[in-house]
Scaffold this motif. Structure first.
Motif, PDB file in Angstrom:
ATOM      1  N   PHE A 420       0.818  -1.211   0.000  1.00  0.00           N
ATOM      2  CA  PHE A 420       0.000   0.000   0.000  1.00  0.00           C
ATOM      3  C   PHE A 420       0.854   1.264   0.000  1.00  0.00           C
ATOM      4  O   PHE A 420       0.499   2.265  -0.611  1.00  0.00           O
ATOM      5  CB  PHE A 420      -0.921   0.015   1.222  1.00  0.00           C
ATOM      6  CG  PHE A 420      -1.915  -1.105   1.249  1.00  0.00           C
ATOM      7  CD1 PHE A 420      -3.090  -1.031   0.517  1.00  0.00           C
ATOM      8  CD2 PHE A 420      -1.681  -2.239   2.002  1.00  0.00           C
ATOM      9  CE1 PHE A 420      -4.004  -2.066   0.536  1.00  0.00           C
ATOM     10  CE2 PHE A 420      -2.593  -3.284   2.029  1.00  0.00           C
ATOM     11  CZ  PHE A 420      -3.755  -3.193   1.292  1.00  0.00           C
ATOM     12  N   GLU A 421       1.980   1.206   0.688  1.00  0.00           N
ATOM     13  CA  GLU A 421       2.839   2.385   0.775  1.00  0.00           C
ATOM     14  C   GLU A 421       3.338   2.802  -0.604  1.00  0.00           C
ATOM     15  O   GLU A 421       3.313   3.982  -0.958  1.00  0.00           O
ATOM     16  CB  GLU A 421       4.024   2.098   1.702  1.00  0.00           C
ATOM     17  CG  GLU A 421       4.930   3.303   1.916  1.00  0.00           C
ATOM     18  CD  GLU A 421       6.081   2.992   2.866  1.00  0.00           C
ATOM     19  OE1 GLU A 421       6.962   3.854   3.017  1.00  0.00           O
ATOM     20  OE2 GLU A 421       6.097   1.885   3.443  1.00  0.00           O
ATOM     21  N   ALA A 422       3.769   1.814  -1.392  1.00  0.00           N
ATOM     22  CA  ALA A 422       4.263   2.115  -2.735  1.00  0.00           C
ATOM     23  C   ALA A 422       3.145   2.658  -3.621  1.00  0.00           C
ATOM     24  O   ALA A 422       3.352   3.598  -4.402  1.00  0.00           O
ATOM     25  CB  ALA A 422       4.871   0.865  -3.367  1.00  0.00           C
ATOM     26  N   PHE A 444      -7.150   2.834 -10.512  1.00  0.00           N
ATOM     27  CA  PHE A 444      -7.042   2.645  -9.077  1.00  0.00           C
ATOM     28  C   PHE A 444      -8.360   2.911  -8.352  1.00  0.00           C
ATOM     29  O   PHE A 444      -8.361   3.194  -7.160  1.00  0.00           O
ATOM     30  CB  PHE A 444      -5.933   3.531  -8.520  1.00  0.00           C
ATOM     31  CG  PHE A 444      -4.570   3.114  -9.005  1.00  0.00           C
ATOM     32  CD1 PHE A 444      -3.839   2.149  -8.337  1.00  0.00           C
ATOM     33  CD2 PHE A 444      -4.048   3.659 -10.161  1.00  0.00           C
ATOM     34  CE1 PHE A 444      -2.598   1.744  -8.799  1.00  0.00           C
ATOM     35  CE2 PHE A 444      -2.809   3.263 -10.626  1.00  0.00           C
ATOM     36  CZ  PHE A 444      -2.081   2.296  -9.944  1.00  0.00           C
ATOM     37  N   VAL A 445      -9.481   2.811  -9.068  1.00  0.00           N
ATOM     38  CA  VAL A 445     -10.790   2.965  -8.432  1.00  0.00           C
ATOM     39  C   VAL A 445     -10.923   2.008  -7.251  1.00  0.00           C
ATOM     40  O   VAL A 445     -11.381   2.386  -6.164  1.00  0.00           O
ATOM     41  CB  VAL A 445     -11.924   2.725  -9.449  1.00  0.00           C
ATOM     42  CG1 VAL A 445     -13.256   2.519  -8.728  1.00  0.00           C
ATOM     43  CG2 VAL A 445     -12.047   3.904 -10.401  1.00  0.00           C
ATOM     44  N   ASP A 446     -10.532   0.765  -7.447  1.00  0.00           N
ATOM     45  CA  ASP A 446     -10.638  -0.239  -6.403  1.00  0.00           C
ATOM     46  C   ASP A 446      -9.782   0.138  -5.196  1.00  0.00           C
ATOM     47  O   ASP A 446     -10.170  -0.069  -4.043  1.00  0.00           O
ATOM     48  CB  ASP A 446     -10.208  -1.602  -6.955  1.00  0.00           C
ATOM     49  CG  ASP A 446     -10.835  -2.755  -6.195  1.00  0.00           C
ATOM     50  OD1 ASP A 446     -11.970  -2.607  -5.710  1.00  0.00           O
ATOM     51  OD2 ASP A 446     -10.195  -3.812  -6.092  1.00  0.00           O
ATOM     52  N   TYR A 447      -8.614   0.700  -5.471  1.00  0.00           N
ATOM     53  CA  TYR A 447      -7.732   1.136  -4.386  1.00  0.00           C
ATOM     54  C   TYR A 447      -8.389   2.253  -3.584  1.00  0.00           C
ATOM     55  O   TYR A 447      -8.372   2.249  -2.352  1.00  0.00           O
ATOM     56  CB  TYR A 447      -6.394   1.601  -4.960  1.00  0.00           C
ATOM     57  CG  TYR A 447      -5.461   2.160  -3.906  1.00  0.00           C
ATOM     58  CD1 TYR A 447      -4.759   1.303  -3.062  1.00  0.00           C
ATOM     59  CD2 TYR A 447      -5.295   3.528  -3.751  1.00  0.00           C
ATOM     60  CE1 TYR A 447      -3.912   1.802  -2.087  1.00  0.00           C
ATOM     61  CE2 TYR A 447      -4.447   4.035  -2.778  1.00  0.00           C
ATOM     62  CZ  TYR A 447      -3.759   3.175  -1.949  1.00  0.00           C
ATOM     63  OH  TYR A 447      -2.930   3.660  -0.974  1.00  0.00           O
ATOM     64  N   TYR A 448      -8.971   3.209  -4.292  1.00  0.00           N
ATOM     65  CA  TYR A 448      -9.655   4.311  -3.601  1.00  0.00           C
ATOM     66  C   TYR A 448     -10.778   3.782  -2.712  1.00  0.00           C
ATOM     67  O   TYR A 448     -10.945   4.213  -1.572  1.00  0.00           O
ATOM     68  CB  TYR A 448     -10.246   5.291  -4.616  1.00  0.00           C
ATOM     69  CG  TYR A 448      -9.235   6.079  -5.410  1.00  0.00           C
ATOM     70  CD1 TYR A 448      -8.080   6.572  -4.832  1.00  0.00           C
ATOM     71  CD2 TYR A 448      -9.446   6.342  -6.764  1.00  0.00           C
ATOM     72  CE1 TYR A 448      -7.156   7.302  -5.556  1.00  0.00           C
ATOM     73  CE2 TYR A 448      -8.530   7.073  -7.503  1.00  0.00           C
ATOM     74  CZ  TYR A 448      -7.389   7.553  -6.901  1.00  0.00           C
ATOM     75  OH  TYR A 448      -6.493   8.269  -7.629  1.00  0.00           O
ATOM     76  N   PHE A 638      -2.232  -1.138   5.928  1.00  0.00           N
ATOM     77  CA  PHE A 638      -3.050  -0.160   5.210  1.00  0.00           C
ATOM     78  C   PHE A 638      -2.536   1.246   5.519  1.00  0.00           C
ATOM     79  O   PHE A 638      -2.089   1.512   6.640  1.00  0.00           O
ATOM     80  CB  PHE A 638      -4.516  -0.271   5.641  1.00  0.00           C
ATOM     81  CG  PHE A 638      -5.278  -1.351   4.934  1.00  0.00           C
ATOM     82  CD1 PHE A 638      -6.016  -1.073   3.785  1.00  0.00           C
ATOM     83  CD2 PHE A 638      -5.271  -2.652   5.407  1.00  0.00           C
ATOM     84  CE1 PHE A 638      -6.716  -2.074   3.137  1.00  0.00           C
ATOM     85  CE2 PHE A 638      -5.972  -3.661   4.766  1.00  0.00           C
ATOM     86  CZ  PHE A 638      -6.700  -3.359   3.619  1.00  0.00           C
ATOM     87  N   PRO A 639      -2.619   2.176   4.538  1.00  0.00           N
ATOM     88  CA  PRO A 639      -2.089   3.531   4.753  1.00  0.00           C
ATOM     89  C   PRO A 639      -3.040   4.443   5.526  1.00  0.00           C
ATOM     90  O   PRO A 639      -2.737   5.608   5.756  1.00  0.00           O
ATOM     91  CB  PRO A 639      -1.897   4.048   3.319  1.00  0.00           C
ATOM     92  CG  PRO A 639      -2.970   3.351   2.550  1.00  0.00           C
ATOM     93  CD  PRO A 639      -3.101   1.981   3.170  1.00  0.00           C
TER      94      PRO A 639
END
Length: 647
Positions: A420-422, A444-448, A638-639
């Motif tokens: 997650f950091e990267a 990166f919708v899923d990431y958001y 997780f960030p």
């Protein structure tokens, strides 16, 4: 004199920004990024200048203009509150009601029945200086509208110009949007279809590289209209574009020719036509693709920068045979199914055998392994990621700055490495370097969504849907975001309207069955699951889990046991699709804490892709304060902090 000039510039800034916002009231995805793009400045510049002049952020300024317009419509009492909310750009009537009451001091429903609204509205109980500002704003707005009226009439009362290469465009064409329809194969050989499609894709890619373009419809969306009988105005409306490039491709022996027509879609008018021909040699093929992109940009009044011209000069390969294999592989890849992926792999490899410096086949292979491992379950997840990284590393030796390469690498780091950091750093750095309008944030919708950045997720989903409404799963994912930011009832209502359109879409049915379950709409979930089971043979863990849920709700013990046995077998065999994760979710459903964490630990140790849902998963809400959950959350790194309030 200097102060007068500055004041005039400030007035012009506010006038122009207000006009841009008002012209986009009905566009619910219109926000700060879109306003800055249309104005032609950076978001930070727009924010600083508006803050200095009004004390408001750009998003607040947009929201208040929308609310003022909604008040006008409510006073006329010509539509329902929900209809007015949507018409001024609010995606949610619930959110609209909240904003309206906060701004005006009473609800939209009250606004319809109040008398003397202007006297009663708290916002207008201001000092004389503030009233003067409001009066000035009204005068400015009137002048804008008056100017617009005369501009409109002067443009549209001029006699039509029949010259096809005219560079004078009516104001309605200020949005630089285009679709390139698949070139018709006029070679007389159906086997050359892959070339005509490949040339279309290549032209789209070249045009997409032009920074000033507002919107270029992706090839996958254009492909939906390959044999469409829709008229140009109908296509323009369906794809939300102004310009339509169409034509045909011919190849005879070692010679080829492309005939093209650029049209004003809404007006169904030819703007330009031209032909290009040459030998089927790599340098001539790519040179013609660049010439087409440059000509289209010129007709559309798009300014080409030095970087655009540099991008045009790029020649991916000098080997015609390698390019042929690449086009064949891309043709298969674009079909987006398991068998076509398997067909594409050896074709990409043949292209690389002929030219090991050809970057596109490496990226194509990496894409197949990432998708095949994370979505289709064709390979074990970590096996798929090892293969993808191998090809991405090869590609980086050719062009380490390639955006597609970087995107794929960080998508893999998210799903397979849980780095997650990267990813967080990449999101920030890439957005800052290229600007939101020049970066494929939608990847990166899923990431958001999984890290709680719901506004970003919703904005990108709306952008994707605008670009390509043919992907049904986008609507299901959007409903999931609405679920997180608003309510299950509103999310369900949003999703229901798309059900009739995508009952033959496997990905839509999978996501819809899942989210209807979360919305508490169990009958709708069961209906989508049955449709999925009847029409598709694929049985990944998510489908097996959905079956287990509905068997349990129907008190079908035998069906439940069969489903759980299948999931356990998939887990033991190392299948992709995160079977341990879905075992844990089943036990969430029946509230068996011990088995929930037993299977979550197994999912974690197996490094399953679905563990990226740990923060947002609705079924885990009751366990978010549990020490075992918090321990897993800490290990995942997780960030952002965990959700602390159960949904």
């Amino acid at each position: 004199m200097g102060n007068s000039d500055s004041k005039s510039q400030d007035d012009c800034f506010l006038q122009k920004l207000t006009e841009i916002i008002r012209n986009n009231f009905d566009n619910e995805q219109f926000g700060v990024k879109e306003a800055a793009r249309i104005y032609g400045v950076s978001r930070s510049h727009m924010h600083r200048r508006l803050k200095k002049l009004t004390g408001k952020s750009v998003s607040q300024f947009i929201r208040e203009l929308r609310l003022e317009k909604s008040m006008e419509l409510l006073q006329k009492d010509m539509a329902t509150v929900s209809e007015i909310a949507y018409s001024v750009g609010f995606h949610s009537p619930t959110y609209f009601n909240t904003c309206f009451k906060e701004y005006f001091g009473f609800t939209p429903g009250e606004a319809k029945i109040r008398e003397h609204l202007q006297q009663e509205r708290p916002k207008f109980e201001k000092s004389g200086n503030q009233k003067m500002k409001f009066t000035l704003a009204s005068v400015i707005l009137f002048l804008i509208l008056l100017y617009g009226y005369f501009q409109y009439n002067s443009l549209w009362t001029k006699p039509p110009i029949d010259t096809p290469t005219t560079s004078s465009m009516p104001s309605s064409h200020s949005t630089k949007s285009i679709v390139v329809l698949p070139l018709k194969n006029w070679s007389g050989d159906p086997k050359l279809e892959y070339i005509s499609d490949g040339m279309t894709d290549a032209v789209i890619s070249r045009i997409s590289e032009i920074r000033e373009m507002d919107r270029v419809v992706p090839f996958t969306s254009s492909l939906q209209f390959k044999n469409s009988e829709k008229s140009l105005p109908e296509l323009a409306k369906a794809l939300k574009v102004f310009y339509i490039l169409e034509g045909n491709f011919q190849k005879q022996g070692n010679l080829f020719k492309i005939n093209l027509r650029l049209n004003d879609g809404p007006l169904n008018k030819l703007l330009w036509s031209g032909s290009y021909s040459g030998e089927w040699k790599a340098n001539e093929i790519f040179e013609i693709q660049s010439k087409v992109a440059e000509k289209v940009a010129t007709i559309m009044n798009v300014k080409l920068t030095e970087k655009d011209y540099d991008a045009f000069k790029g020649i991916p390969t000098k080997n015609e045979e390698a390019y042929n294999y690449y086009l064949l592989a891309k043709y298969q890849n674009n079909k987006f199914n398991q068998s076509s992926f398997k067909n594409a792999i050896p074709l990409y490899e043949k292209a690389l055998d002929l030219d090991s410096t050809f970057i596109e086949p490496y990226l194509g292979l990496a894409d197949i392994y990432v998708t095949g491992g994370a979505v289709w379950g064709m390979y074990g997840e970590q096996e798929a990621w090892r293969n993808a990284k191998y090809y991405l590393e090869k590609a980086s030796l050719i062009d380490g700055d390639n955006i597609q390469l970087s995107d794929q690498l960080h998508i893999g780091k998210f799903y397979f490495d849980w780095n997650f950091e990267a990813v967080e750093q990449y999101v920030a750095e890439t957005s800052a370097r290229l600007g939101a309008d020049n970066w494929n944030e939608y990847l990166f919708v899923d990431y958001y969504l999984k890290t709680g950045k719901y506004s970003y997720a919703l904005s990108e989903l709306n952008k994707l849907i605008l670009e390509d409404p043919s992907y049904g799963w986008l609507f299901a994912i959007r409903a999931s975001v609405i679920f997180f930011v608003s309510s299950s009832e509103e999310a369900k209502e949003d999703l229901e309207q798309y059900d009739p359109l995508f009952m033959d879409d496997m990905f839509y049915l999978r996501e819809a069955a899942k989210w209807y379950y979360y919305f508490g709409a169990y009958d709708a979930s069961k209906e989508k699951l049955e449709q999925l089971m009847n029409n598709f043979t694929d049985r990944p863990p998510i489908v097996v889990w959905l079956n287990a849920l509905h068997y349990e709700m129907a008190n079908n013990i035998e069906g439940v046991q069969e489903s759980l046995t299948t999931l356990q077998k998939q887990f033991k065999e190392g299948s992709s699709g995160s079977p341990a994760w879905f075992m844990a979710l089943y036990y969430c459903h029946i509230q068996n804490r011990k088995e929930v964490f037993n299977w979550l630990q197994k999912s974690y140790k197996s490094h399953e892709v679905e563990m990226t849902w740990l923060r947002a998963e609705p079924l885990l809400a009751p366990y978010r304060q549990d020490p075992m959950y918090l321990d897993l959350y800490k290990k995942m790194k997780f960030p952002v902090p965990p959700l602390t309030i159960p949904d």
